[in-house]
Structures are given as C-alpha cells and as structure tokens.
Write a protein that holds these residues in place. Structure first.
Motif, PDB file in Angstrom:
ATOM      1  N   LYS A 223       0.842  -1.204   0.000  1.00  0.00           N
ATOM      2  CA  LYS A 223       0.000   0.000   0.000  1.00  0.00           C
ATOM      3  C   LYS A 223       0.875   1.251   0.000  1.00  0.00           C
ATOM      4  O   LYS A 223       0.624   2.195  -0.764  1.00  0.00           O
ATOM      5  N   ASN A 224       1.912   1.264   0.837  1.00  0.00           N
ATOM      6  CA  ASN A 224       2.819   2.415   0.897  1.00  0.00           C
ATOM      7  C   ASN A 224       3.580   2.589  -0.409  1.00  0.00           C
ATOM      8  O   ASN A 224       3.763   3.718  -0.885  1.00  0.00           O
TER       9      ASN A 224
ATOM     10  N   THR B 251       1.107   4.066  -2.878  1.00  0.00           N
ATOM     11  CA  THR B 251       0.787   5.455  -2.534  1.00  0.00           C
ATOM     12  C   THR B 251       1.932   6.398  -2.897  1.00  0.00           C
ATOM     13  O   THR B 251       1.715   7.481  -3.441  1.00  0.00           O
TER      14      THR B 251
END
Length: 87
Positions: free
Chosen positions: A16-17, A20
């Motif tokens: 996810k990071n 993002t």
C-alpha cells in the motif's frame, strides 16, 4: 489471528505504501498491468507480496541486503512466480 495473517497484513501495508508513494514506481506499474490482465485486487497484491517476501526472507533469514533490482525484475516478470535469482 495467526502469524501468517499478521505477516500478510504487514506485507500488504508495505505494498500500500509503495503504491501510494510510487516508490518504487514499478510496483504501481505492475499493479495496474496485472489489474488490466484481469486479476482482482487481492490476487494482484498477493502476487506483488510474493516478490516482496523473497526479499524479506533473505534480509531476515540470511542478513543479506535488500535487493531492489531483483525485486523489480520479479515484479516485471509477474504473473510468473518470483524466484531468488532472475536469469
């Protein structure tokens, strides 16, 4: 919660990071490519997670440095399963 569930959650958080922050950008490129190929969100994250797990295993088990080049090569090769060494 079992250990495998906790580990998967942590790997999915890293993914996810990466998505993002577009770091590395190949994670987002791979994610988008696999989604266009018909894989659902979970399948796509799971495949990317396998690539990440190869790197984490070497770091944690053998104390080796993280190999970003191998990670990226494994991402590019998806949906082919990642390997310890790309030839």
């Amino acid at each position: 919660m079992e250990t495998n569930d906790k580990l998967r959650e942590q790997i999915f958080e890293i993914i996810k990071n990466q998505l993002t922050n577009s770091d590395p950008p190949e994670t987002k490129i791979t994610f988008d490519r696999l989604r266009k190929q018909g894989f659902d969100d979970f399948q796509t994250r799971q495949m990317i997670g396998q690539c990440l797990a190869v790197e984490l295993f070497d770091v944690m088990k053998f104390g080796k440095p993280y190999d970003n080049e191998r990670y990226i090569n494994n991402l590019i090769a998806l949906p082919k399963e990642p390997f310890d060494k790309i030839k």
